[in-house]
Design an enzyme around this catalytic site. Sequence first.
Site, short mmCIF file in Angstrom:
data_model
loop_
_atom_site.label_atom_id
_atom_site.label_comp_id
_atom_site.label_asym_id
_atom_site.label_seq_id
_atom_site.Cartn_x
_atom_site.Cartn_y
_atom_site.Cartn_z
N ARG A 192 -6.44 3.94 -1.90
CA ARG A 192 -6.72 5.11 -1.07
C ARG A 192 -6.82 6.35 -1.96
O ARG A 192 -6.31 6.39 -3.06
CB ARG A 192 -5.63 5.31 -0.02
CG ARG A 192 -5.47 4.13 0.92
CD ARG A 192 -4.56 4.48 2.07
NE ARG A 192 -4.31 3.33 2.92
CZ ARG A 192 -3.99 3.41 4.20
NH1 ARG A 192 -3.87 4.58 4.78
NH2 ARG A 192 -3.77 2.32 4.91
N LYS A 198 -1.25 -9.72 -0.33
CA LYS A 198 -2.63 -9.79 0.15
C LYS A 198 -3.42 -10.80 -0.68
O LYS A 198 -3.25 -10.87 -1.90
CB LYS A 198 -3.28 -8.41 0.06
CG LYS A 198 -4.68 -8.32 0.63
CD LYS A 198 -5.16 -6.88 0.69
CE LYS A 198 -5.38 -6.31 -0.69
NZ LYS A 198 -6.04 -4.99 -0.65
N SER A 256 0.82 -1.20 0.00
CA SER A 256 0.00 0.00 0.00
C SER A 256 0.86 1.26 0.00
O SER A 256 1.73 1.41 -0.85
CB SER A 256 -0.96 -0.03 1.20
OG SER A 256 -1.92 1.00 1.11
#
Length: 553
Positions: free
Chosen positions: A308, A155, A145
Amino acid sequence: MLSPLAGKLTPHSKLIDVASLIADYYEYEPDYSLESQKVSFGTSGHRGSAFKKSFNEAHVLAITQAVCEYKKKMGYNSVLYIGKDTHALSTPAQMSAVRVCAANGIHIAIAKDGIYTPTPLISFAILEHNKKEQATADGIVITPSHNPPSDGGFKYNPPNGGPADTDVTSLIEKRANEILKNNLEDVAFVSYEKALQSQYVTEYDFITPYVEALSKIIDFKAIKNAKFKLAADPLGGSSIQVYEKIKEYYHLDMDIIHPYADFTFSFMTLDHDGKIRMDCSSPYAMASLLKLKEKYDLAFANDTDADRHGIVTPKGGLINPNHYLSVAIWYLFTHRKNFTKDLKVGKTLVSSSMIDRICANLGIEVYEVPVGFKWFAQGLFEGWLGFGGEESAGASFLRNDASVWTTDKDGLIMTLLSAEIMAVTGKDIADIYAEFEKEFGASYYARIDAPATLEQKKILKNLNADSIDIQMLGDEKIEKILTKASGNGAAIGGLKIVTQNGWVAMRPSGTEDIYKIYAESFLSKEHLSAIQKEAQEIMKGLFSEARFSNAKV
């Protein structure tokens, strides 16, 4: 403490040695006896650094083997989609994963020509596949991330398209550590060249289907009619080619900032602690884009895997993530005809209570969960959760027809939604939020990060409510002390204390060696400071040697 380098361009001395990092990925072997070098799935997968022996090829081989075994056990015999971001360790890690998957006879799809793939595009691909064929496609996203350039991450997303829940990750983590302990004897792998030549590896265009479908969730006609001058900053991440395609396909007047991958991320301004961190919610990391705010009607950014969002407006500057979540929820439930009161709004327990006040006013039920987007995945997948969002600037929501879009955080639809909101309402995001404060009261919200050892993080993660022996917080009577979320009853992995006009939550980070104190007051900045100070005293007491024996771990 704020670093004197915060918000300044990265000096050469702060840049990583990419060659050494990749060499360490292959050459360093983790010591299984050390907790810090084991596989550990936090709130969003396993993360670490090759320099610290916490993200090396051994970890990736072991985790991938564990995922392959889990797929077979569950009967997930459809394609496994694999994506990577622009961190230096992501390409080597994807190569390692491909070698293991091919040797295990797992059919995988990777991006054409080595193109980087954002997290939401993996979720979208899984869901689109599972609509049409056997509902057993799943995915791997190789990303840490927004973490520093030296980090790597891994992930797993099951067939519902979202981040795997703890019942899944605990199995994968346990098996991966067994494999590490046995010196990788159980890992099947072939050479990378042989894997690519096998029947098990195919190339896939992740970008085109996603971009073409965006019109089903974003009103591009309104954005075009507003004649906005836009800026998109991928922060050197995996959304570069996606924004290029969006600009071309929807004919937007949009400049793309930093449209290239740089494994050192030398163009970044340093975060609050003097580290390079591609955090699009940090005013320090976003300092370069903030300087351009007067040039554009709207500017926005994403972190390296584009899960994000960061929104920059001429009036508001970098919009606080909680403020934007509040505006986005209000807009969707007042401007989308299929966003009815039957849908719920998902929020993490550390997100602003302004969301609760807005939803109460609209007659919408709030579904409050612990930190981690995985708690929203099933609700979005099943269509009873209209919106799910985190205070750390991650969110996703349903399509215009209230059907599922993605079940992982999607920073791309959140940035594009901000353009739609401003186009349709004719108002700056900051002005819309200011109206909420007039109606519902001003929110004073802040988060404090502090270093934490593994021992301290363990103590905090396993607290019981009776570990805290106080009746007042910020001169208000404590109404609730929570160790489980009110929405789904899941363990917080920390503690939340609630009063009439404020709250504080303390929890360990699942991805970094820190703990976090979140606090909010609807009274004043002074009240917020008082809550924060008392929370820090609580933490000191819990971590002191004298209290270790009293903490219920």
